[in-house]
Design a protein around this motif. Structure first.
Motif, short mmCIF file in Angstrom:
data_model
loop_
_atom_site.label_atom_id
_atom_site.label_comp_id
_atom_site.label_asym_id
_atom_site.label_seq_id
_atom_site.Cartn_x
_atom_site.Cartn_y
_atom_site.Cartn_z
N ILE A 208 0.86 -1.19 0.00
CA ILE A 208 0.00 0.00 0.00
C ILE A 208 0.89 1.23 0.00
CG2 ILE A 208 -1.78 1.28 1.23
CD1 ILE A 208 -2.73 -1.37 2.40
N LEU A 209 0.76 2.07 -1.03
CA LEU A 209 1.61 3.24 -1.18
C LEU A 209 0.98 4.51 -0.62
CD1 LEU A 209 2.78 2.58 -4.86
CD2 LEU A 209 3.89 1.86 -2.74
N GLN A 210 -0.33 4.66 -0.78
CA GLN A 210 -1.03 5.85 -0.28
C GLN A 210 -2.44 5.46 0.17
OE1 GLN A 210 -0.50 9.82 -2.26
NE2 GLN A 210 0.14 8.57 -3.99
N VAL A 211 -2.93 6.24 1.14
CA VAL A 211 -4.29 6.06 1.65
C VAL A 211 -4.93 7.43 1.81
CG1 VAL A 211 -5.74 5.08 3.45
CG2 VAL A 211 -3.57 3.98 2.90
N SER A 212 -6.14 7.58 1.31
CA SER A 212 -6.84 8.86 1.50
C SER A 212 -7.35 8.96 2.94
CB SER A 212 -8.00 8.97 0.52
OG SER A 212 -9.00 8.02 0.83
N CYS A 213 -7.48 10.19 3.41
CA CYS A 213 -7.92 10.38 4.80
C CYS A 213 -8.91 11.53 4.93
CB CYS A 213 -6.72 10.61 5.72
SG CYS A 213 -5.63 11.96 5.21
N SER A 214 -9.71 11.76 3.89
CA SER A 214 -10.71 12.82 3.95
C SER A 214 -11.92 12.37 4.77
CB SER A 214 -11.15 13.21 2.54
OG SER A 214 -12.19 14.14 2.58
N LYS A 215 -12.36 13.21 5.69
CA LYS A 215 -13.52 12.90 6.51
C LYS A 215 -14.83 13.37 5.89
CE LYS A 215 -10.93 13.04 10.87
NZ LYS A 215 -10.83 13.65 12.22
N SER A 216 -14.73 14.13 4.83
CA SER A 216 -15.93 14.68 4.19
C SER A 216 -16.34 13.93 2.94
CB SER A 216 -15.72 16.16 3.85
OG SER A 216 -14.62 16.31 2.96
N HIS A 217 -15.64 12.84 2.63
CA HIS A 217 -15.95 12.07 1.41
C HIS A 217 -15.79 10.59 1.69
CE1 HIS A 217 -16.30 10.97 -2.78
NE2 HIS A 217 -15.12 10.39 -2.74
N ARG A 218 -16.82 9.83 1.36
CA ARG A 218 -16.79 8.37 1.48
C ARG A 218 -16.84 7.80 0.06
NH1 ARG A 218 -21.52 7.11 5.69
NH2 ARG A 218 -22.63 8.55 4.32
N LEU A 231 -6.50 11.50 -9.59
CA LEU A 231 -7.47 10.45 -9.35
C LEU A 231 -8.84 11.10 -9.22
CD1 LEU A 231 -5.86 8.06 -6.71
CD2 LEU A 231 -6.67 7.40 -8.96
N LEU A 232 -9.86 10.37 -9.65
CA LEU A 232 -11.23 10.82 -9.48
C LEU A 232 -12.01 9.76 -8.73
CD1 LEU A 232 -13.60 12.67 -11.77
CD2 LEU A 232 -14.31 10.39 -11.04
N SER A 233 -12.80 10.18 -7.77
CA SER A 233 -13.64 9.24 -7.04
C SER A 233 -15.06 9.77 -6.96
CB SER A 233 -13.09 8.99 -5.63
OG SER A 233 -13.14 10.17 -4.85
N THR A 234 -16.00 8.86 -6.90
CA THR A 234 -17.40 9.21 -6.64
C THR A 234 -17.82 8.50 -5.37
OG1 THR A 234 -18.21 7.37 -8.00
CG2 THR A 234 -17.91 9.50 -9.09
N GLY A 235 -18.75 9.12 -4.67
CA GLY A 235 -19.21 8.56 -3.41
C GLY A 235 -20.24 9.49 -2.82
N CYS A 236 -20.19 9.64 -1.50
CA CYS A 236 -21.16 10.49 -0.84
C CYS A 236 -20.52 11.22 0.33
CB CYS A 236 -22.37 9.67 -0.36
SG CYS A 236 -21.96 8.43 0.87
N SER A 237 -21.16 12.26 0.76
CA SER A 237 -20.72 13.05 1.90
C SER A 237 -21.30 12.45 3.18
CB SER A 237 -21.19 14.50 1.73
OG SER A 237 -22.60 14.57 1.86
N PRO A 238 -20.87 12.94 4.35
CA PRO A 238 -21.49 12.46 5.59
C PRO A 238 -22.99 12.71 5.65
CG PRO A 238 -19.43 13.59 6.06
CD PRO A 238 -19.72 13.81 4.61
#
Length: 494
Positions: A208-218, A231-238
């Motif tokens: 594992i080289l990198q891990v995201s740690c944003s609390k406002s995006h799942r 990188l682009l990701s889709t998901g949802c907010s809290p």
């Protein structure tokens, strides 16, 4: 107030206002759905609830996962076989459990991989004339997972290299992979997992080289944006608002852009065209597809249009660029799975031009072709190569900068599809060709690689190599925990 100002001042303000808006050559793009006569009607689309596409397409065939009683199956139709589909149309039905994913080999239009709840991955040969009777015997069945296999992905540049992910592998918090995506040369792998974080891995070692740690995006889905170093990701907010987020490849601690879209509950499937830098967002259970243009500079994301339909899509397939109709300025093509109508609807994204019959060079730059850049052995040894490019202009040839695959291997692949036809033409397989096939059988080799914990070591890497019936096991301390299953099949002839 402005009576005393010179006229050139107002001209300057007008020019400044216009320059603040993004002007794109794709600003008039629109979606054109096919008529029912040019769609695939009567397809019993699977009722599975997994967030997969359930459809895969290439210039020859379209494959759709179907519902069936007992076991699992999928339908393979010639891409021009539109209209009403016979309910008794032959299927590929060799799995004992529900099929969860299908993917065409990017370098062989007659080879498709499937994975299933029966814990196996199967490689199938599709005859040039299509499936004429139920296909139950796979070219190869790959066994190694202990729970259902949910995702498969072909390597983008190496020949005959397949990656699979199941629900039995975990590394720390890596529990249940929801999305896998290689970068353009296959040297990195982006993964979203059940903990809703993004991880970047070295696919050769599993590190594992990198891990995201944003609390406002799942995050739920992730894509590499080729050429933009993002990188682009889709998901949802809290607050359960659907989001699209852009990340810097070198720093996943904070997103570059985070944009809320709506409050719908369906998963957002992202699709990216690296040639035009266009992004398409399609929601599962929605009837709409949003279209954006991406750039390396702020504001990064520019909205272009939104295609709307009253019929919701369960999944989508995408035609490779080499299968598009360049004479109509088609820049992207979806195959929408409309389960409520048992319908597969082609949807073409078209950029209107005054002279559409002429090849538009600005719409069709060089794109990834159907030729592998290297063998699986070369990639496993540490070599990285970008895709072999091709031109979509008819009659244009682009020189391959890499050593080509020997003609002998190409002939064997052609013989393979002939060998699995139900009614091959007379003289299709000659005596000389059979001798060549026997030669290949004598040099067959199967390499099965996965990462698993060593009983005495915290970090271990186990490679199992099967060669002519003998098994060799080599251990090295490289990977942390059991993660993925990589299958290398030399020519796929066994």
């Amino acid at each position: 107030q402005g009576k005393d100002l010179p006229s050139w001042y107002f001209l300057f303000l007008q020019m400044s206002w216009r320059s603040s808006f993004h002007c794109s050559k794709f600003r008039h793009v629109f979606g054109k759905p096919a008529t029912k006569e040019h769609s695939y009607d009567g397809v019993p689309i699977t009722r599975s609830v997994h967030d997969n596409h359930y459809c895969s397409a290439n210039p020859c065939f379209i494959a759709v996962v179907t519902e069936c009683a007992g076991g699992g199956s999928f339908l393979v139709l010639p891409v021009h076989h539109t209209g009403r589909v016979d309910p008794q149309h032959p299927r590929v039905c060799g799995h004992s459990g529900r099929v969860l994913d299908v993917k065409w080999n990017p370098f062989d239009d007659h080879c498709i991989a499937s994975c299933s709840e029966d814990c196996t991955v199967k490689i199938w040969d599709i005859p040039a004339c299509g499936v004429q009777q139920n296909l139950t015997k796979a070219r190869k069945t790959l066994i190694g997972h202990s729970r259902r296999v949910g995702l498969i992905e072909w390597h983008p540049t190496a020949e005959n290299l397949l990656l699979s992910s199941a629900y039995d592998y975990k590394v720390g918090n890596l529990i249940g992979q929801w999305q896998l995506c290689f970068n353009c040369d296959g040297s990195r792998l982006a993964v979203t997992c059940k903990d809703r974080r993004i991880r970047v891995l070295d696919p050769r070692t599993g590190k594992i080289l990198q891990v995201s740690c944003s609390k406002s995006h799942r995050a739920s889905k992730v894509l590499y944006l080729g050429g933009l170093k993002m990188l682009l990701s889709t998901g949802c907010s809290p607050w359960n608002h659907r989001q699209v987020v852009l990340w810097d490849l070198d720093d996943l601690s904070e997103p570059l852009l985070e944009e809320d879209l709506d409050g719908s509950a369906g998963v957002l499937f992202p699709f990216y065209d690296p040639d035009t830098h266009m992004l398409y967002l399609a929601g599962k259970g929605d009837g709409n597809i949003r279209c954006y243009e991406l750039s390396a500079e702020k504001p990064y994301l520019s909205f272009l249009m939104e295609y709307r339909s009253l019929l919701p899509q369960k999944g989508l397939g995408v035609m490779p660029k080499r299968g598009l109709d360049v004479s109509t300025c088609e820049v992207f093509r979806f195959y929408r799975l409309i389960a409520v109508k048992d319908l597969v609807e082609p949807l073409s994204m078209i950029v209107p031009r005054k002279e559409s019959g002429i090849f538009q060079e600005d719409l069709y730059p060089l794109t990834a072709g159907n030729q592998a850049a290297m063998t699986a052995q070369e990639w496993l040894s540490g070599i990285n190569r970008g895709p072999v490019l091709m031109s979509l202009e008819p009659g244009t040839h682009v020189t391959n900068p890499y050593p080509e695959i020997p003609a002998r291997k190409r002939l064997v692949r052609q013989l393979s599809s002939l060998r699995f036809q139900t009614d091959p033409p007379v003289g299709a397989v000659t005596r000389a060709n059979l001798v060549l096939m026997e030669e290949v059988e004598q040099r067959k080799c199967h390499t099965l690689v996965w990462f698993e914990p060593h009983p005495k070591q915290n970090h271990s890497y186990t490679q199992y190599t099967h060669h002519r019936g003998q098994v060799q096991i080599n251990n090295s301390h490289q990977a942390a925990g059991k993660l993925f299953l990589k299958f290398h099949l030399d020519d796929f002839h066994f």
